[in-house]
Design a protein around this motif. Structure first.
Motif, PDB file in Angstrom:
ATOM      1  N   ARG A 103     -19.169   7.730  -3.732  1.00 24.65           N
ATOM      2  CA  ARG A 103     -17.726   7.894  -3.665  1.00 24.65           C
ATOM      3  C   ARG A 103     -17.146   6.789  -2.812  1.00 24.65           C
ATOM      4  O   ARG A 103     -17.684   6.456  -1.752  1.00 24.65           O
ATOM      5  CB  ARG A 103     -17.353   9.257  -3.056  1.00 24.65           C
ATOM      6  N   LEU A 104     -16.028   6.203  -3.306  1.00 23.86           N
ATOM      7  CA  LEU A 104     -15.361   5.124  -2.589  1.00 23.86           C
ATOM      8  C   LEU A 104     -14.046   5.628  -2.020  1.00 23.86           C
ATOM      9  O   LEU A 104     -13.636   6.775  -2.241  1.00 23.86           O
ATOM     10  CB  LEU A 104     -15.123   3.946  -3.536  1.00 23.86           C
ATOM     11  N   ASP A 105     -13.381   4.740  -1.276  1.00 23.90           N
ATOM     12  CA  ASP A 105     -12.041   5.075  -0.783  1.00 23.90           C
ATOM     13  C   ASP A 105     -11.129   5.412  -1.969  1.00 23.90           C
ATOM     14  O   ASP A 105     -11.225   4.808  -3.032  1.00 23.90           O
ATOM     15  CB  ASP A 105     -11.491   3.895   0.016  1.00 23.90           C
ATOM     16  N   SER A 106     -10.271   6.419  -1.785  1.00 23.52           N
ATOM     17  CA  SER A 106      -9.430   6.899  -2.896  1.00 23.52           C
ATOM     18  C   SER A 106      -8.564   5.782  -3.465  1.00 23.52           C
ATOM     19  O   SER A 106      -8.356   5.691  -4.683  1.00 23.52           O
ATOM     20  CB  SER A 106      -8.550   8.062  -2.425  1.00 23.52           C
TER      21      SER A 106
ATOM     22  N   ILE B 261      -9.250   2.566  -3.528  1.00 27.02           N
ATOM     23  CA  ILE B 261     -10.111   1.671  -4.314  1.00 27.02           C
ATOM     24  C   ILE B 261     -10.457   2.310  -5.650  1.00 27.02           C
ATOM     25  O   ILE B 261     -10.422   1.658  -6.704  1.00 27.02           O
ATOM     26  CB  ILE B 261     -11.390   1.328  -3.513  1.00 27.02           C
ATOM     27  N   GLU B 262     -10.782   3.603  -5.639  1.00 19.67           N
ATOM     28  CA  GLU B 262     -11.117   4.284  -6.888  1.00 19.67           C
ATOM     29  C   GLU B 262      -9.934   4.291  -7.859  1.00 19.67           C
ATOM     30  O   GLU B 262     -10.093   4.099  -9.074  1.00 19.67           O
ATOM     31  CB  GLU B 262     -11.567   5.715  -6.590  1.00 19.67           C
TER      32      GLU B 262
ATOM     33  N   GLU C 195       0.900   3.928  -2.876  1.00 17.38           N
ATOM     34  CA  GLU C 195       0.629   5.325  -2.559  1.00 17.38           C
ATOM     35  C   GLU C 195       1.752   6.236  -3.074  1.00 17.38           C
ATOM     36  O   GLU C 195       1.508   7.286  -3.660  1.00 17.38           O
ATOM     37  CB  GLU C 195       0.487   5.498  -1.048  1.00 17.38           C
TER      38      GLU C 195
ATOM     39  N   SER D  31       0.821  -1.199   0.000  1.00 20.84           N
ATOM     40  CA  SER D  31       0.000   0.000   0.000  1.00 20.84           C
ATOM     41  C   SER D  31       0.860   1.255   0.000  1.00 20.84           C
ATOM     42  O   SER D  31       0.579   2.223  -0.711  1.00 20.84           O
ATOM     43  CB  SER D  31      -0.917  -0.002   1.235  1.00 20.84           C
TER      44      SER D  31
END
Length: 603
Positions: free
Chosen positions: A503-506, A508-509, A399, A395
């Motif tokens: 809107r989803l978690d950034s 996930i998007e 990121e 992650s």
């Protein structure tokens, strides 16, 4: 008469033809020999005449040179070179006198005749007082100069020399004209004799042509015509082939250089082969805190780092790779003491025939390198916890990569236009010997620059579309399909079947967007499809995205077995990415009919 000659030639037997041919050749040989002897004599005579005319003309130059040297010496106030100037005047005077007396009296070493025509004798007698005066006045001037007499007396001598030099030049013009006139008379007389010999030779050649060569002339003419035609076609084909080969080779080289450069044009700098900075881009200057107004004396290595050891290593790379170029990762320390990682490429560029420079293109990989070093540190500290912390580390890497891509997108938007414009101006400044090819090349490079700008804009959109962070996954996928349809000419359509607007978690998007983007790009690039449909639907727990294309399809089982191939690795990475967000992927494909890819992601 012509009919009789033709009948006579037809009745000749081979023996008579041979005798006539030998007689004609012997006659031509004798006339050519006589002509050559006469020509050699004429050439020798003309060489002597031309030498006389040339040296007579040089006398005018020597007199003017003598006057010029005297004037320079008389006007000079610097006594340091006076002795050398006097020596030069004496040498010029002696050479002038020797040549003039040789022309007047004759000279065996120079092959000048003693006997002269009455006209030449009269002209030489007329110029004799001026020669004597120039000789006497120059000698007297040098004596006065040596004795350091008054400037007035020297000025009188100089003025007298100048006046007589003008008269001497005028009279020498008459002598040269007389030499030319007498030489022309000789040439005219000799030319008349040569005309007589030439006329006789031409008569022999005409008779030989009429009775010997004319019967075979037509066949030889046809054969030669065919040979010349074949030769012209061969030469034209060879030239066209060579030109096409050169154009193709140059185009391939330019395309490779530009493609390679554009892959690394985020930070750039132009430096000389000695390592001096010629120009540095604004982004690079800000990164290194380099001010071109105050740091003009700094080298490229000094701008990169303040550590002397690192500077020496960079200078060594420039010295060793200035001709062949270099590409690699470079670790330096900036002015604030922070570690800086650069993916650097040095590309040699020839500006002019004897002038070259290095184009340095860098990519800031500090964030990625720090993430990699952090991963290595965590692995060394605790190997047992590696499996449990894999998602956390992955992650962090993702990121960092996404943050870096966001930064790259901003840099491209802020600076790529200026950088491409600079590249365009640099390419337009190339000067080639062939102006026509240079013009064609410049027009081609202008068009290529526009195509590159269009491609960079596309790459910017692919890195991080603003719709994703501002409006969510639905808007960004709709924008993606619209842009790809415009850029590729394919029919790409998007349908939000259930009007999903959450809107989803950034994270996930981002992964959903990347998965959809990769699936569409694969359909365009590999499937060769013309119609692509993207459908989005959802339920209370599942968000489903389906990508259908009418491409050539493939055998899913066979591709999955080839993990070392590009397509096999692409499917593997797609599955790993969707698993990272706890989703699933379903791939159905039929060769020759098309492919359907479905992503199911929990929400």
């Amino acid at each position: 008469m012509i009919k009789e000659a033709k009948a006579f030639s037809e009745n000749l037997n081979f023996k008579k033809l041979k005798q006539m041919y030998l007689f004609a050749l012997i006659t031509i040989a004798i006339t050519i020999l006589l002509s050559q002897l006469l020509i050699q004599y004429n050439i020798s005579s003309q060489l002597n005449d031309s030498r006389l005319i040339n040296i007579s003309g040089r006398q005018r130059m020597f007199s003017q040179k003598l006057a010029k040297e005297i004037l320079i010496l008389n006007a000079s106030t610097d006594n340091s070179n006076e002795a050398e100037s006097i020596s030069n005047i004496k040498k010029t005077l002696e050479l002038w006198k020797f040549t003039h007396f040789a022309l007047e009296k004759g000279n065996d070493s120079l092959n000048f005749p003693e006997t002269k025509s009455p006209g030449l004798l009269k002209l030489f007698n007329a110029v004799k007082p001026n020669v004597n005066y120039i000789d006497r006045a120059t000698t007297q001037y040098l004596l006065n100069r040596n004795k350091q007499l008054s400037q007035t007396r020297n000025q009188q001598e100089v003025q007298g020399i100048l006046n007589n030099v003008n008269v001497f030049v005028t009279k020498m013009n008459l002598i040269v004209s007389q030499y030319e006139y007498e030489a022309l008379e000789k040439v005219t007389k000799q030319r008349n004799i040569e005309y007589g010999i030439l006329s006789f030779t031409l008569l022999i050649l005409f008779l030989e042509f009429l009775f010997i060569f004319k019967p075979t002339n037509k066949k030889i003419e046809v054969l030669i015509s065919k040979l010349l035609s074949s030769e012209r076609r061969a030469i034209k084909l060879a030239r066209d082939t060579e030109a096409i080969s050169i154009i193709k080779e140059n185009s391939v080289k330019e395309l490779k250089s530009l493609n390679y450069a554009m892959e690394n044009t985020l930070l750039y700098c132009r430096i000389s082969p000695m390592g001096k900075i010629i120009h540095m881009g604004d982004k690079f200057s800000k990164l290194l805190h380099y001010n071109p107004s105050f740091d003009t004396d700094k080298s490229f290595s000094q701008a990169l780092t303040t550590i002397e050891k690192e500077q020496l290593a960079i200078d060594q790379i420039i010295a060793d790779k200035q001709r062949s170029g270099w590409q690699g990762e470079l670790n330096t320390t900036d002015r604030n003491g922070n570690m800086l990682w650069l993916d650097m490429s040095m590309i040699p560029v020839r500006i002019r025939k004897e002038e070259s420079e290095l184009l340095v293109i860098c990519f800031n990989i500090t964030v990625r390198k720090n993430a990699e070093l952090e991963v290595e540190r965590l692995n060394r500290e605790n190997i047992i916890e590696r499996i449990n912390q894999q998602k956390v580390i992955s992650s962090k890497i993702v990121e960092n990569q996404e943050n870096e891509q966001n930064r790259i997108a901003r840099e491209i938007h802020d600076g790529i236009g200026q950088m491409l414009t600079g590249l365009k101006f640099s390419l337009e400044s190339i000067n080639l010997d062939d102006k026509e090819k240079s013009a064609q090349k410049i027009e081609y490079l202008k068009k290529l620059s526009l195509d590159i700008i269009k491609g960079v804009r596309t790459a910017t959109f692919n890195l991080m579309p603003p719709e994703l962070s501002d409006h969510g996954i639905v808007s960004s996928i709709a924008k993606l399909t619209l842009e790809l349809a415009k850029l590729t000419g394919k029919n790409v359509q998007f349908y939000n079947k259930t009007d999903f607007d959450q809107r989803l978690d950034s994270l996930i998007e981002i992964n959903i967007y990347r998965l959809t983007q990769e699936a569409i790009n694969n359909a365009i690039k590999y499937a060769e499809s013309s119609h692509i449909i993207v459908q989005l639907s959802h339920s209370n727990k599942i968000l489903s995205i389906t990508i259908d294309d009418n491409g050539k399809g493939f055998d899913v089982t066979a591709v999955e077995k080839k993990r070392n191939s590009e397509s096999g690795m692409g499917l593997l990475f797609m599955k790993e990415r969707v698993q990272y967000i706890n989703g699933r992927v379903f791939i159905n494909s039929i060769p020759g009919e098309g492919t359907r890819i479905t992503f199911n992601i929990p929400i």
